[in-house]
Design a protein around this motif. Sequence first.
Motif, PDB file in Angstrom:
ATOM      1  N   PRO A  94      -9.487  17.870  25.214  1.00 55.56           N
ATOM      2  CA  PRO A  94     -10.747  16.898  25.120  1.00 55.56           C
ATOM      3  C   PRO A  94     -12.125  17.344  25.373  1.00 55.56           C
ATOM      4  CG  PRO A  94      -9.409  16.846  27.359  1.00 55.56           C
ATOM      5  CD  PRO A  94      -8.521  17.897  26.152  1.00 55.56           C
ATOM      6  N   TRP A  95     -12.129  18.791  26.369  1.00 59.28           N
ATOM      7  CA  TRP A  95     -13.331  19.424  26.542  1.00 59.28           C
ATOM      8  C   TRP A  95     -13.734  20.192  25.052  1.00 59.28           C
ATOM      9  CZ3 TRP A  95     -14.278  21.790  31.825  1.00 59.28           C
ATOM     10  CH2 TRP A  95     -14.365  20.681  33.113  1.00 59.28           C
ATOM     11  N   THR A  96     -12.916  20.821  24.588  1.00 59.49           N
ATOM     12  CA  THR A  96     -13.452  21.570  23.409  1.00 59.49           C
ATOM     13  C   THR A  96     -13.846  20.720  22.402  1.00 59.49           C
ATOM     14  OG1 THR A  96     -11.000  21.674  22.559  1.00 59.49           O
ATOM     15  CG2 THR A  96     -11.909  23.479  23.773  1.00 59.49           C
ATOM     16  N   HIS A  97     -13.404  19.339  22.170  1.00 61.29           N
ATOM     17  CA  HIS A  97     -13.694  18.454  21.184  1.00 61.29           C
ATOM     18  C   HIS A  97     -14.992  18.063  21.473  1.00 61.29           C
ATOM     19  CE1 HIS A  97      -9.458  17.314  19.603  1.00 61.29           C
ATOM     20  NE2 HIS A  97      -9.803  18.622  19.040  1.00 61.29           N
ATOM     21  N   ARG A  98     -15.389  18.019  22.615  1.00 61.43           N
ATOM     22  CA  ARG A  98     -16.806  17.045  23.195  1.00 61.43           C
ATOM     23  C   ARG A  98     -17.640  18.258  23.055  1.00 61.43           C
ATOM     24  NH1 ARG A  98     -13.018  14.253  25.993  1.00 61.43           N
ATOM     25  NH2 ARG A  98     -13.336  11.971  26.127  1.00 61.43           N
ATOM     26  N   ILE A  99     -17.456  19.383  23.415  1.00 53.98           N
ATOM     27  CA  ILE A  99     -18.311  20.559  23.468  1.00 53.98           C
ATOM     28  C   ILE A  99     -18.809  20.979  22.079  1.00 53.98           C
ATOM     29  CG2 ILE A  99     -18.792  22.932  24.253  1.00 53.98           C
ATOM     30  CD1 ILE A  99     -17.022  22.284  26.609  1.00 53.98           C
ATOM     31  N   ALA A 100     -17.697  20.812  21.271  1.00 52.27           N
ATOM     32  CA  ALA A 100     -17.811  21.486  19.798  1.00 52.27           C
ATOM     33  C   ALA A 100     -18.795  20.418  19.096  1.00 52.27           C
ATOM     34  CB  ALA A 100     -16.348  21.152  19.099  1.00 52.27           C
ATOM     35  N   ARG A 101     -18.791  18.860  19.520  1.00 44.78           N
ATOM     36  CA  ARG A 101     -19.627  18.082  18.991  1.00 44.78           C
ATOM     37  C   ARG A 101     -20.986  18.483  19.142  1.00 44.78           C
ATOM     38  NH1 ARG A 101     -15.755  13.968  19.861  1.00 44.78           N
ATOM     39  NH2 ARG A 101     -16.624  13.263  21.941  1.00 44.78           N
ATOM     40  N   VAL A 154      -5.487  24.652  48.468  1.00 45.74           N
ATOM     41  CA  VAL A 154      -4.438  25.170  48.112  1.00 45.74           C
ATOM     42  C   VAL A 154      -4.941  26.597  47.648  1.00 45.74           C
ATOM     43  CG1 VAL A 154      -2.752  25.039  46.250  1.00 45.74           C
ATOM     44  CG2 VAL A 154      -3.811  22.990  47.052  1.00 45.74           C
ATOM     45  N   PRO A 155      -4.324  27.536  48.253  1.00 49.89           N
ATOM     46  CA  PRO A 155      -4.735  28.956  47.893  1.00 49.89           C
ATOM     47  C   PRO A 155      -4.655  29.391  46.665  1.00 49.89           C
ATOM     48  CG  PRO A 155      -3.423  28.920  49.963  1.00 49.89           C
ATOM     49  CD  PRO A 155      -3.224  27.441  49.300  1.00 49.89           C
ATOM     50  N   ASP A 156      -5.588  29.861  46.204  1.00 51.60           N
ATOM     51  CA  ASP A 156      -5.621  30.484  44.648  1.00 51.60           C
ATOM     52  C   ASP A 156      -5.533  29.332  43.544  1.00 51.60           C
ATOM     53  OD1 ASP A 156      -5.899  33.553  44.047  1.00 51.60           O
ATOM     54  OD2 ASP A 156      -5.585  33.274  46.208  1.00 51.60           O
ATOM     55  N   PHE A 157      -5.295  28.507  43.757  1.00 50.79           N
ATOM     56  CA  PHE A 157      -5.200  27.084  42.723  1.00 50.79           C
ATOM     57  C   PHE A 157      -6.648  26.840  42.330  1.00 50.79           C
ATOM     58  CE2 PHE A 157      -4.432  22.807  40.969  1.00 50.79           C
ATOM     59  CZ  PHE A 157      -3.245  23.078  40.267  1.00 50.79           C
ATOM     60  N   LYS A 158      -7.249  27.219  41.237  1.00 49.54           N
ATOM     61  CA  LYS A 158      -8.496  26.907  40.971  1.00 49.54           C
ATOM     62  C   LYS A 158      -8.657  27.031  39.408  1.00 49.54           C
ATOM     63  CE  LYS A 158      -8.847  31.795  42.604  1.00 49.54           C
ATOM     64  NZ  LYS A 158      -9.237  32.318  43.889  1.00 49.54           N
ATOM     65  N   PRO A 159      -9.659  26.247  38.852  1.00 47.99           N
ATOM     66  CA  PRO A 159      -9.815  26.021  37.525  1.00 47.99           C
ATOM     67  C   PRO A 159     -10.696  27.217  36.809  1.00 47.99           C
ATOM     68  CG  PRO A 159     -11.094  24.430  38.598  1.00 47.99           C
ATOM     69  CD  PRO A 159     -10.569  25.384  39.597  1.00 47.99           C
ATOM     70  N   VAL A 160     -11.246  28.084  37.554  1.00 49.76           N
ATOM     71  CA  VAL A 160     -12.172  28.780  37.338  1.00 49.76           C
ATOM     72  C   VAL A 160     -11.855  29.624  35.673  1.00 49.76           C
ATOM     73  CG1 VAL A 160     -14.085  30.643  37.554  1.00 49.76           C
ATOM     74  CG2 VAL A 160     -13.068  29.120  39.552  1.00 49.76           C
ATOM     75  N   CYS A 161     -10.805  30.092  35.781  1.00 47.93           N
ATOM     76  CA  CYS A 161     -10.327  30.773  34.489  1.00 47.93           C
ATOM     77  C   CYS A 161     -10.388  29.903  33.166  1.00 47.93           C
ATOM     78  CB  CYS A 161      -9.094  31.619  34.588  1.00 47.93           C
ATOM     79  SG  CYS A 161      -9.071  33.157  35.775  1.00 47.93           S
ATOM     80  N   ALA A 162      -9.483  29.121  33.625  1.00 47.82           N
ATOM     81  CA  ALA A 162      -9.482  27.801  32.372  1.00 47.82           C
ATOM     82  C   ALA A 162     -10.968  27.683  31.952  1.00 47.82           C
ATOM     83  CB  ALA A 162      -8.691  26.804  32.826  1.00 47.82           C
ATOM     84  N   ILE A 163     -11.697  27.125  32.899  1.00 49.68           N
ATOM     85  CA  ILE A 163     -13.024  26.609  32.251  1.00 49.68           C
ATOM     86  C   ILE A 163     -13.840  27.926  31.590  1.00 49.68           C
ATOM     87  CG2 ILE A 163     -15.329  25.775  32.838  1.00 49.68           C
ATOM     88  CD1 ILE A 163     -13.671  24.020  34.776  1.00 49.68           C
ATOM     89  N   ALA A 164     -13.873  29.054  32.167  1.00 49.62           N
ATOM     90  CA  ALA A 164     -14.355  30.160  31.554  1.00 49.62           C
ATOM     91  C   ALA A 164     -13.891  30.265  30.368  1.00 49.62           C
ATOM     92  CB  ALA A 164     -14.181  31.371  32.316  1.00 49.62           C
ATOM     93  N   ILE A 165     -12.525  30.176  29.974  1.00 50.47           N
ATOM     94  CA  ILE A 165     -11.966  30.345  28.606  1.00 50.47           C
ATOM     95  C   ILE A 165     -12.277  29.250  27.852  1.00 50.47           C
ATOM     96  CG2 ILE A 165      -9.679  30.248  27.314  1.00 50.47           C
ATOM     97  CD1 ILE A 165      -8.250  31.534  30.034  1.00 50.47           C
ATOM     98  N   ILE A 166     -12.666  28.149  28.222  1.00 46.28           N
ATOM     99  CA  ILE A 166     -12.916  27.011  27.446  1.00 46.28           C
ATOM    100  C   ILE A 166     -14.356  27.530  26.955  1.00 46.28           C
ATOM    101  CG2 ILE A 166     -13.591  24.636  27.187  1.00 46.28           C
ATOM    102  CD1 ILE A 166     -11.134  24.097  28.929  1.00 46.28           C
ATOM    103  N   ALA A 167     -15.163  27.844  27.864  1.00 48.76           N
ATOM    104  CA  ALA A 167     -16.708  28.089  27.527  1.00 48.76           C
ATOM    105  C   ALA A 167     -16.815  29.355  26.625  1.00 48.76           C
ATOM    106  CB  ALA A 167     -17.253  28.632  28.791  1.00 48.76           C
ATOM    107  N   GLY A 168     -15.771  30.365  26.745  1.00 48.42           N
ATOM    108  CA  GLY A 168     -16.035  31.256  25.735  1.00 48.42           C
ATOM    109  C   GLY A 168     -15.654  30.755  24.178  1.00 48.42           C
ATOM    110  N   ALA A 169     -14.460  29.992  24.397  1.00 43.80           N
ATOM    111  CA  ALA A 169     -13.872  29.344  22.863  1.00 43.80           C
ATOM    112  C   ALA A 169     -14.971  28.468  22.298  1.00 43.80           C
ATOM    113  CB  ALA A 169     -12.556  28.683  23.329  1.00 43.80           C
ATOM    114  N   THR A 170     -15.647  27.844  22.949  1.00 44.30           N
ATOM    115  CA  THR A 170     -16.606  26.677  22.395  1.00 44.30           C
ATOM    116  C   THR A 170     -18.018  27.238  22.305  1.00 44.30           C
ATOM    117  OG1 THR A 170     -16.975  25.708  24.701  1.00 44.30           O
ATOM    118  CG2 THR A 170     -15.333  24.833  23.128  1.00 44.30           C
ATOM    119  N   LEU A 171     -18.467  28.000  23.298  1.00 44.61           N
ATOM    120  CA  LEU A 171     -19.848  28.359  23.455  1.00 44.61           C
ATOM    121  C   LEU A 171     -19.988  29.829  22.723  1.00 44.61           C
ATOM    122  CD1 LEU A 171     -21.191  26.504  26.565  1.00 44.61           C
ATOM    123  CD2 LEU A 171     -21.296  25.869  24.180  1.00 44.61           C
ATOM    124  N   GLY A 172     -19.130  30.589  22.695  1.00 46.29           N
ATOM    125  CA  GLY A 172     -19.225  32.016  22.453  1.00 46.29           C
ATOM    126  C   GLY A 172     -19.021  32.990  23.693  1.00 46.29           C
TER     127      GLY A 172
END
Length: 252
Positions: free
Chosen positions: A235-242, A97-115
């Motif tokens: 769900p990811w931020t809760h698990r990563i936060a722990r 699916v052209p340009d349908f990708k989760p990279v931005c979302a996961i990068a945002i989650i990483a920045g929010a949880t890990l810094g």
Amino acid sequence: MCTTGHNKQRTDEPARAVSRVLRALEVPLLVAVPLTMGAMVLFDIDQAALVMLAVVVLVLALFFAGFDAERPALRQIMPTVVLAALAAAGRIVFAPVPDFKPVCAIAIIAGATLGRRSGFMVGALAAFTSNFFFGQGMWTPWQMYAWGLVGYLGGVLADAGAFTRRDGSPRRAVLVVAGPCLTMVYAAVINAYDVIGFVRPITVAGVAVRVAAALPFDLMHACATVLFLCLLYVPWTHRIARIVRKYDLRDR
């Protein structure tokens, strides 16, 4: 024993000094790329693509050097590596699916949880590793910078309390707005690199044609980011936060 410990501390001092300097340079380095782009347009540099590529590679190298200078333990590196691998795998899985990708979302989650720094590393590493499947080229450093920037800005917004309320619940409306906006930051970087580096002469009509051609793909990318944030953020931020709390992993 004491002498050995004292010598080790003295040996670590230069590395810590380098780390502090590189950390202080993070924002200037990120800003250097759009400033270089502006200079290429202002002075109409013929070799704009080459000059901009050199700058973005230098920025990436210094960012990676700053991360390495911290001498992180394996338990600090693993969450970043795992999220980068998931982002890269997601990009490959949804490739039909052209340009349908989760990279931005996961990068945002990483920045929010890990810094913010880890957010940058996740976006950059996801671009680099997934391009072994899609193909490496001079576009790879630009994708690394653009997705890294998305992760870094995700960390900035999280630090400002934009994504969660005081009780820890997510601000879903903010996520729905911030996701596409940050995705368009990625799009703006990639489109600007394409226009400034390869459109000659640069005219309003020429820029409009390039941007219009990319718009449907950029909008699909933005929609994907919203969808993946809605599905994964809580769900990811809760698990990563722990894990972050247990091992004190968040960037400072």
